[in-house]
Design a protein around this motif. Structure first.
Motif, PDB file in Angstrom:
ATOM      1  N   THR A 122       3.486 -18.536  -0.255  1.00  0.00           N
ATOM      2  CA  THR A 122       4.736 -17.801  -1.037  1.00  0.00           C
ATOM      3  C   THR A 122       4.090 -17.271  -2.316  1.00  0.00           C
ATOM      4  O   THR A 122       3.243 -17.634  -2.711  1.00  0.00           O
ATOM      5  CB  THR A 122       5.783 -19.060  -1.735  1.00  0.00           C
ATOM      6  N   LEU A 123       4.308 -15.910  -2.203  1.00  0.00           N
ATOM      7  CA  LEU A 123       3.623 -14.990  -3.233  1.00  0.00           C
ATOM      8  C   LEU A 123       4.835 -14.603  -4.053  1.00  0.00           C
ATOM      9  O   LEU A 123       5.931 -14.287  -3.632  1.00  0.00           O
ATOM     10  CB  LEU A 123       3.337 -13.598  -2.660  1.00  0.00           C
ATOM     11  N   ARG A 124       4.551 -14.874  -5.367  1.00  0.00           N
ATOM     12  CA  ARG A 124       5.857 -14.510  -6.323  1.00  0.00           C
ATOM     13  C   ARG A 124       5.165 -13.600  -7.473  1.00  0.00           C
ATOM     14  O   ARG A 124       4.062 -13.858  -7.935  1.00  0.00           O
ATOM     15  CB  ARG A 124       6.067 -15.833  -6.976  1.00  0.00           C
ATOM     16  N   GLY A 125       6.074 -12.651  -7.651  1.00  0.00           N
ATOM     17  CA  GLY A 125       5.780 -11.509  -8.693  1.00  0.00           C
ATOM     18  C   GLY A 125       6.025 -12.504 -10.058  1.00  0.00           C
ATOM     19  O   GLY A 125       6.840 -13.346  -9.959  1.00  0.00           O
ATOM     20  N   GLY A 126       5.164 -11.776 -10.967  1.00  0.00           N
ATOM     21  CA  GLY A 126       5.211 -12.694 -12.379  1.00  0.00           C
ATOM     22  C   GLY A 126       6.270 -11.800 -13.213  1.00  0.00           C
ATOM     23  O   GLY A 126       7.040 -11.505 -12.878  1.00  0.00           O
ATOM     24  N   THR A 127       5.568 -11.713 -14.577  1.00  0.00           N
ATOM     25  CA  THR A 127       6.451 -11.072 -15.600  1.00  0.00           C
ATOM     26  C   THR A 127       6.180  -9.305 -15.505  1.00  0.00           C
ATOM     27  O   THR A 127       6.964  -8.620 -16.270  1.00  0.00           O
ATOM     28  CB  THR A 127       6.098 -11.587 -16.750  1.00  0.00           C
ATOM     29  N   GLU A 128       5.273  -8.816 -14.796  1.00  0.00           N
ATOM     30  CA  GLU A 128       5.099  -7.486 -14.538  1.00  0.00           C
ATOM     31  C   GLU A 128       4.828  -7.317 -13.281  1.00  0.00           C
ATOM     32  O   GLU A 128       4.214  -8.448 -12.262  1.00  0.00           O
ATOM     33  CB  GLU A 128       4.101  -7.087 -15.494  1.00  0.00           C
ATOM     34  N   ASP A 129       4.972  -6.201 -12.760  1.00  0.00           N
ATOM     35  CA  ASP A 129       4.553  -5.615 -11.146  1.00  0.00           C
ATOM     36  C   ASP A 129       3.299  -5.799 -11.083  1.00  0.00           C
ATOM     37  O   ASP A 129       2.372  -5.904 -11.837  1.00  0.00           O
ATOM     38  CB  ASP A 129       4.951  -4.261 -11.143  1.00  0.00           C
ATOM     39  N   MET A 130       2.909  -6.525  -9.808  1.00  0.00           N
ATOM     40  CA  MET A 130       1.618  -6.736  -9.318  1.00  0.00           C
ATOM     41  C   MET A 130       1.215  -5.548  -8.540  1.00  0.00           C
ATOM     42  O   MET A 130       1.964  -5.120  -7.508  1.00  0.00           O
ATOM     43  CB  MET A 130       1.270  -7.873  -8.446  1.00  0.00           C
ATOM     44  N   ARG A 131      -0.300  -5.028  -8.782  1.00  0.00           N
ATOM     45  CA  ARG A 131      -0.722  -4.208  -7.798  1.00  0.00           C
ATOM     46  C   ARG A 131      -1.979  -4.686  -7.251  1.00  0.00           C
ATOM     47  O   ARG A 131      -2.841  -5.232  -7.719  1.00  0.00           O
ATOM     48  CB  ARG A 131      -1.085  -2.688  -8.799  1.00  0.00           C
ATOM     49  N   LEU A 132      -1.749  -4.806  -5.890  1.00  0.00           N
ATOM     50  CA  LEU A 132      -2.750  -5.443  -4.976  1.00  0.00           C
ATOM     51  C   LEU A 132      -3.522  -4.445  -4.052  1.00  0.00           C
ATOM     52  O   LEU A 132      -2.818  -3.684  -3.452  1.00  0.00           O
ATOM     53  CB  LEU A 132      -1.964  -6.694  -4.218  1.00  0.00           C
ATOM     54  N   ILE A 133      -4.724  -4.742  -3.827  1.00  0.00           N
ATOM     55  CA  ILE A 133      -5.542  -3.943  -2.947  1.00  0.00           C
ATOM     56  C   ILE A 133      -5.769  -5.064  -1.622  1.00  0.00           C
ATOM     57  O   ILE A 133      -6.273  -6.030  -1.925  1.00  0.00           O
ATOM     58  CB  ILE A 133      -6.675  -3.364  -3.523  1.00  0.00           C
ATOM     59  N   CYS A 134      -5.477  -4.752  -0.515  1.00  0.00           N
ATOM     60  CA  CYS A 134      -5.223  -5.482   0.564  1.00  0.00           C
ATOM     61  C   CYS A 134      -6.051  -4.996   1.816  1.00  0.00           C
ATOM     62  O   CYS A 134      -6.313  -3.837   2.218  1.00  0.00           O
ATOM     63  CB  CYS A 134      -3.951  -5.889   1.067  1.00  0.00           C
ATOM     64  N   ALA A 135      -6.760  -5.860   2.627  1.00  0.00           N
ATOM     65  CA  ALA A 135      -7.576  -5.559   3.831  1.00  0.00           C
ATOM     66  C   ALA A 135      -7.087  -6.778   5.000  1.00  0.00           C
ATOM     67  O   ALA A 135      -6.888  -7.769   4.738  1.00  0.00           O
ATOM     68  CB  ALA A 135      -9.046  -5.689   3.624  1.00  0.00           C
ATOM     69  N   PHE A 136      -6.700  -6.088   6.066  1.00  0.00           N
ATOM     70  CA  PHE A 136      -6.130  -6.899   7.337  1.00  0.00           C
ATOM     71  C   PHE A 136      -7.304  -6.623   8.366  1.00  0.00           C
ATOM     72  O   PHE A 136      -7.742  -5.582   8.561  1.00  0.00           O
ATOM     73  CB  PHE A 136      -4.766  -6.462   7.714  1.00  0.00           C
ATOM     74  N   ASN A 137      -7.481  -7.629   8.956  1.00  0.00           N
ATOM     75  CA  ASN A 137      -8.296  -7.818  10.299  1.00  0.00           C
ATOM     76  C   ASN A 137      -7.581  -8.578  11.167  1.00  0.00           C
ATOM     77  O   ASN A 137      -7.239  -9.928  10.723  1.00  0.00           O
ATOM     78  CB  ASN A 137      -9.586  -8.674   9.915  1.00  0.00           C
ATOM     79  N   PRO A 138      -6.911  -8.404  12.381  1.00  0.00           N
ATOM     80  CA  PRO A 138      -7.369  -6.916  12.849  1.00  0.00           C
ATOM     81  C   PRO A 138      -6.494  -5.749  12.201  1.00  0.00           C
ATOM     82  O   PRO A 138      -5.421  -6.316  11.484  1.00  0.00           O
ATOM     83  CB  PRO A 138      -6.738  -6.814  14.238  1.00  0.00           C
ATOM     84  N   PRO A 139      -6.722  -4.474  12.160  1.00  0.00           N
ATOM     85  CA  PRO A 139      -6.122  -3.579  11.373  1.00  0.00           C
ATOM     86  C   PRO A 139      -4.649  -3.567  11.830  1.00  0.00           C
ATOM     87  O   PRO A 139      -4.096  -3.805  12.914  1.00  0.00           O
ATOM     88  CB  PRO A 139      -7.045  -2.333  11.794  1.00  0.00           C
ATOM     89  N   VAL A 140      -3.942  -3.338  10.945  1.00  0.00           N
ATOM     90  CA  VAL A 140      -2.207  -2.990  11.279  1.00  0.00           C
ATOM     91  C   VAL A 140      -2.273  -1.597  11.723  1.00  0.00           C
ATOM     92  O   VAL A 140      -3.048  -0.568  11.356  1.00  0.00           O
ATOM     93  CB  VAL A 140      -1.409  -3.353  10.154  1.00  0.00           C
ATOM     94  N   THR A 141      -1.299  -1.386  12.517  1.00  0.00           N
ATOM     95  CA  THR A 141      -1.044   0.045  12.980  1.00  0.00           C
ATOM     96  C   THR A 141      -0.034   1.031  12.138  1.00  0.00           C
ATOM     97  O   THR A 141      -0.064   2.016  12.158  1.00  0.00           O
ATOM     98  CB  THR A 141      -0.250  -0.020  14.477  1.00  0.00           C
ATOM     99  N   GLY A 142       0.539   0.202  11.165  1.00  0.00           N
ATOM    100  CA  GLY A 142       1.292   0.897  10.138  1.00  0.00           C
ATOM    101  C   GLY A 142       2.844   0.951  10.518  1.00  0.00           C
ATOM    102  O   GLY A 142       3.753   0.909   9.570  1.00  0.00           O
TER     103      GLY A 142
END
Length: 131
Positions: free
Chosen positions: A94-114
């Motif tokens: 479970t991913l929860r946002g805190g008191t301010e917006d989170m900006r995350l940089i993510c890498a997926f394997n296998p790659p997503v198509t979009g």
């Protein structure tokens, strides 16, 4: 060489949103890198139940704050600027946002198509071989 600017993705088909998240898909399967690379925004106070059964994901926080609950262990880990978490065992979380917006940089394997959307378990479906 590929040059991608996030400001050029905003408002295009590579910017995908769902309840509690916006993902800007900077590299996709069709880009041929062997992984996909995203900037994801989690608004303050959002809560997402996720389980990437078919993908591995590494996530690096570059702004904001929140937390991640490992559903297998019950442990909650704080996320702040400079924190990386890796879902190396297809971890239910479970991913929860805190008191301010989170900006995350993510890498997926296998790659997503979009075109993926989260299913009822919070997962993306496995790759069908299509770009």
């Amino acid at each position: 060489m590929k040059i991608v600017r996030v400001q050029d993705i905003i408002g295009t088909e590579r910017e995908v949103s769902g309840p509690g998240w916006t993902s800007r898909r900077m590299l996709l399967k069709k880009d041929g890198m062997g992984f996909s690379f995203h900037e994801t925004i989690i608004p303050a106070g959002a809560e997402l139940n996720l389980w990437y059964k078919h993908h591995l994901e590494a996530v690096y926080c570059v702004a904001g704050n929140g937390s991640i609950l490992d559903k297998a262990t019950g442990e909650t880990h704080e996320i702040t600027d400079g924190t990386l978490y890796a879902l190396d065992k297809h971890d239910q979380h479970t991913l929860r946002g805190g008191t301010e917006d989170m900006r995350l940089i993510c890498a997926f394997n296998p790659p997503v198509t979009g075109r993926e959307v989260h299913d009822e378990d919070g997962a993306y479906l496995p790759d069908t071989g299509e770009d």
